[in-house]
Design a protein around this motif. Structure first.
Motif, PDB file in Angstrom:
ATOM      1  N   THR A 298      48.063  88.221  74.607  1.00 59.50           N
ATOM      2  CA  THR A 298      48.456  88.120  72.979  1.00 59.50           C
ATOM      3  C   THR A 298      49.945  89.768  73.781  1.00 59.50           C
ATOM      4  OG1 THR A 298      46.990  89.876  72.648  1.00 59.50           O
ATOM      5  CG2 THR A 298      47.447  87.662  71.865  1.00 59.50           C
TER       6      THR A 298
ATOM      7  N   TYR B 191      39.847  92.456  68.069  1.00 55.29           N
ATOM      8  CA  TYR B 191      40.012  92.558  69.836  1.00 55.29           C
ATOM      9  C   TYR B 191      38.786  92.665  70.016  1.00 55.29           C
ATOM     10  CZ  TYR B 191      44.658  92.245  70.064  1.00 55.29           C
ATOM     11  OH  TYR B 191      46.432  92.449  69.772  1.00 55.29           O
TER      12      TYR B 191
ATOM     13  N   THR C 150      41.991  93.546  77.933  1.00 55.86           N
ATOM     14  CA  THR C 150      42.618  93.808  76.688  1.00 55.86           C
ATOM     15  C   THR C 150      43.187  95.182  76.934  1.00 55.86           C
ATOM     16  OG1 THR C 150      41.655  93.087  75.000  1.00 55.86           O
ATOM     17  CG2 THR C 150      42.992  94.929  74.562  1.00 55.86           C
TER      18      THR C 150
ATOM     19  N   ASN D  37      45.577  90.988  77.656  1.00 59.52           N
ATOM     20  CA  ASN D  37      45.932  91.021  76.003  1.00 59.52           C
ATOM     21  C   ASN D  37      46.224  92.520  76.006  1.00 59.52           C
ATOM     22  OD1 ASN D  37      45.197  89.049  74.025  1.00 59.52           O
ATOM     23  ND2 ASN D  37      42.899  89.469  74.881  1.00 59.52           N
TER      24      ASN D  37
ATOM     25  N   MET E 155      38.715  87.976  73.238  1.00 64.66           N
ATOM     26  CA  MET E 155      39.602  88.666  73.732  1.00 64.66           C
ATOM     27  C   MET E 155      39.108  89.767  74.590  1.00 64.66           C
ATOM     28  SD  MET E 155      41.835  87.630  71.859  1.00 64.66           S
ATOM     29  CE  MET E 155      42.736  88.343  70.864  1.00 64.66           C
TER      30      MET E 155
END
Length: 764
Positions: A723, A613, A621, A691, A618
């Motif tokens: 995700t 990550y 998160t 994420n 990404m």
């Protein structure tokens, strides 16, 4: 005039936020375990005005106390210079703009009782040490209230009605007004001997039998009941009887003490629906099976309490059991008082052992003042036979003021989940304790503990009076003869401070250090032999199964009657309530033992999960961290590695929360560290999540679906890029089953491999 000038002088030293908070709430919020000395001046439930015995003197004392505590409150709120607070406000306002500004300001202004002070600790001190220090300060404040150097009013106790509620100087005929009723009961010796209370308390053991109970392993058996489901019975006795569920219950066969036989159907009528059969107009199916177990004096663990559905049903059931126990115990003492009075002088009879080393017999642990208010309200309703026969309640006006709440204090636009509204209803101060003495026609609130029958308290309230080893003033002798321990909503204490519960369990049923004026000729032999813990019944209610709660039930319950635990397994986990299309990756970590899980999880995260990550792709998160210890460790690591992150925990100021949410939403910060306790107490909607990483499975299974469903609030999000990664080990079996269901959890624990799941709404 002098007082007003002093108040104005103190107000000048307060910041705008502090003045606003003082004007709106009058105290710092109990979420931060700070003791509020200012009683609330409103009420929630209606109590009979005819039963109010509080005098004008006590009312005037209340007014004086409010003025003094007001000065103390102003002094404690003075934590930072005005200029610094105003600068933070200006900075926060300048940083928030557009749609996110309106949303954040709305939620921030709607939050009930949110404290503006208490910024997150920057010295990386673990939560436990912080709260223990706070508890220590509160204990000192409570114990040194008589010291002029402390601006704390001494805790109020009712000493006026001591003689009226004394068990030593009253007799059965004075309490019930019906001597013949006692004679009728005594003539029916067979019925009296079958009374579960009499059977339980009169059971005698030899020392060898007690040693066997404490050393031999317990035998267990399984049974399935219609409403409770799968039950596990365990006992150390060789002759163990498995209890069977009663389809119907006759109130007369429950050995309820008068007047409970007549008042219970009326009080419980609100929970009975037309579905119930006319032959069972007294209990709901859940109450019937729970009370069937309670009435046999077995320990009980029920982990399916729900504040929305069955919470009040359960509260009424255990209040009936506790009050029934108190009335029977007191009636036995008062009856023996009359017999001793009538016996010839000089006769020595050992048949009147009917008491413990101290008077309190029932201890009820609840999380908030609102819970104590509802319990007392139920007690009053159960003792009032009809509208004409009201019971006398001393200090009722003070009680309503200190334990009630003002509905207007809650902002009208506050939007939170239904379970949040149910848990945090009313007065949510979590530092309190109150003694209650009961005779059949009267109730004494704020009774001194050594003159009380029932003690209602929070874990923090008990912690501050029990104290710690080495403190000059500490007291726990009043816990020596507790016969019924009720711990309700145990899951909430995991979000407060579980150490307070453990501290309480270590100090219950110990031999007292002082005699406290007890008549040893009336003390039961079980108490003199220090066997009280083997006779104590523990009723434990929780919304979930957790290893720490299970530990209390398994390691601190020694009832010779045995234990009953409800052990239903979740068939469908909370993952089925995720409404966004999201791939879930469950990554298993291998730990050698339970103590090494924390270190193994951290190393697994920084070596295998976090590198995936770090890429800028990404972004957005959110890392969900249940433990504050893990949160502090991760925060320190992120700072050391100079990662682009922000963080929110339960100690973060409101301005800091707004900034962190804005940075995360706009993508200015790649990571957001987010604690479970913050989500429990605030329930903010975090926007911008793409994420999601669960550093550990959440304590409450429905938090999993709540956090996942926050992704649908993300604007212009691309579903394919979302995700969700979850870290788990074999020691998370209970939490895993609550999230994915028992069948899938069993497969995941056996496979020892990472599992990929894709959930689309309700269909998996």
């Amino acid at each position: 005039m002098g007082k007003r000038r002093g108040e104005r002088e103190l107000l000048r030293n307060l910041s705008k936020k502090q003045k606003k908070h003082l004007r709106e709430f009058g105290e710092e919020h109990p979420f931060y375990d700070k003791v509020s000395g200012r009683p609330e001046a409103t009420q929630v439930c209606e109590l009979s005005e005819n039963s109010d015995k509080s005098s004008a003197e006590s009312d005037s004392e209340t007014e004086v106390e409010q003025v003094s505590v007001y000065h103390k409150l102003l002094a404690t709120l003075k934590t930072s210079p005005e200029s610094e607070s105003e600068e933070e406000d200006d900075e926060s306002e300048s940083e928030e703009d557009g749609e996110s500004e309106a949303e954040m300001d709305s939620e921030g202004s709607q939050e009930t009782g949110e404290a503006d002070g208490g910024e997150e600790d920057k010295n990386d001190v673990p939560e436990q040490k912080e709260e223990q220090t706070l508890g220590q300060e509160q204990a000192d404040g409570a114990d040194t209230s008589c010291d002029p150097s402390h601006e704390v009013i001494e805790e109020f106790t009712d000493v006026k009605h001591e003689s009226e509620f004394s068990l030593e100087t009253n007799f059965m005929e004075e309490e019930s007004g019906d001597c013949n009723a006692d004679k009728r009961d005594s003539n029916s010796s067979q019925a009296f001997s079958e009374d579960p209370f009499k059977q339980h308390m009169d059971k005698e053991f030899e020392e060898k039998e007690i040693e066997k109970m404490s050393t031999l392993p317990k035998t267990s058996s399984q049974s399935k009941w219609p409403r409770l489901g799968q039950l596990t019975f365990s006992s150390a006795l060789e002759k163990h009887k498995t209890l069977k569920a009663d389809k119907e219950v006759d109130v007369k066969q429950l050995y309820l003490h008068k007047p409970l036989e007549s008042t219970w159907p009326k009080v419980n009528k609100q929970f009975l629906s037309s579905v119930n059969k006319p032959s069972d107009p007294t209990f709901t199916p859940l109450q019937r099976e729970l009370f069937c177990i309670m009435n046999t004096y077995r320990d009980l663990f029920y982990p399916e309490r729900n504040a929305l559905t069955n919470g009040e049903e359960i509260r009424h059931a255990y209040c009936l059991h506790a009050l029934n126990h108190i009335l029977k115990a007191n009636a036995q003492v008062l009856s023996n008082n009359a017999k001793r009075r009538d016996q010839k002088p000089g006769t020595d009879n050992d048949d009147y052992r009917d008491q413990g080393l101290t008077r309190p017999k029932v201890l009820m642990i609840v999380p908030f003042r609102e819970c104590a208010l509802r319990i007392v309200h139920i007690f009053i309703s159960l003792l009032e036979v009809n509208d004409k026969k009201k019971i006398d309640v001393s200090n009722k006006k003070r009680f309503k003021g200190e334990f009630g709440s003002d509905p207007e204090e809650k902002p009208p636009n506050l939007k939170r989940p239904e379970d949040y509204e149910a848990v945090f209803a009313g007065n949510i101060d979590d530092h309190f304790r109150i003694g209650v003495a009961i005779l059949q026609k009267s109730m004494r609130l704020y009774a001194p503990f050594y003159s009380s029958d029932i003690i209602i308290a929070s874990p923090l309230g008990m912690r501050t009076i029990i104290g710690a080893e080495g403190e000059k003033k500490r007291d726990f002798d009043f816990l020596s003869s507790i016969e019924v321990l009720i711990i309700d909503q145990a899951d909430i204490y995991l979000m407060q401070n579980w150490e307070h519960v453990l501290h309480l369990m270590k100090h219950i049923n110990l031999l007292p250090l002082d005699p406290h004026g007890v008549d040893f000729s009336r003390v039961r032999m079980l108490n003199l032999n220090n066997w009280s813990k083997y006779y104590r019944q523990t009723l434990l209610f929780s919304a979930l199964q957790d290893p720490q709660i299970n530990s209390i039930f398994n390691k601190h319950c020694f009832n010779y009657m045995g234990r009953v635990a409800v052990r239903n397994v979740p068939l469908n986990g909370s993952i089925s309530h995720v409404v966004v299309q999201l791939p879930h990756v469950f990554r298993r970590l291998e730990a050698e033992n339970l103590t090494s899980v924390i270190e193994t999880r951290f190393q697994f995260f920084i070596n295998k999960v976090l590198p995936e990550y770090r890429d800028a792709i990404m972004s957005h998160t959110l890392i969900y961290v249940p433990s504050y210890f893990d949160y502090v460790r991760l925060r320190n690591y992120f700072k050391k590695e100079d990662l682009n992150f922000t963080h929110i925990c339960e100690y973060t100021k409101k301005a800091g929360v707004c900034r962190a949410r804005r940075f995360f939403l706009k993508g200015e910060k790649q990571f957001l560290l987010f604690t479970e306790r913050f989500h429990f107490y605030k329930r903010y909607m975090i926007k911008g999540i793409r994420n999601l990483i669960f550093y550990e499975l959440p304590t409450y299974s429905h938090f999993y679906s709540e956090i996942c469903n926050m992704m649908k609030a993300t604007d212009n999000g691309v579903d394919a890029t979302w995700t969700c990664t979850v870290l788990y080990s074999k020691y998370d079996a209970q939490k895993l089953a609550a999230v994915v269901g028992i069948d899938r959890a069993a497969q995941m624990l056996q496979s020892k491999k990472d599992v990929h799941l894709f959930v689309t709404g309700e269909n998996e």
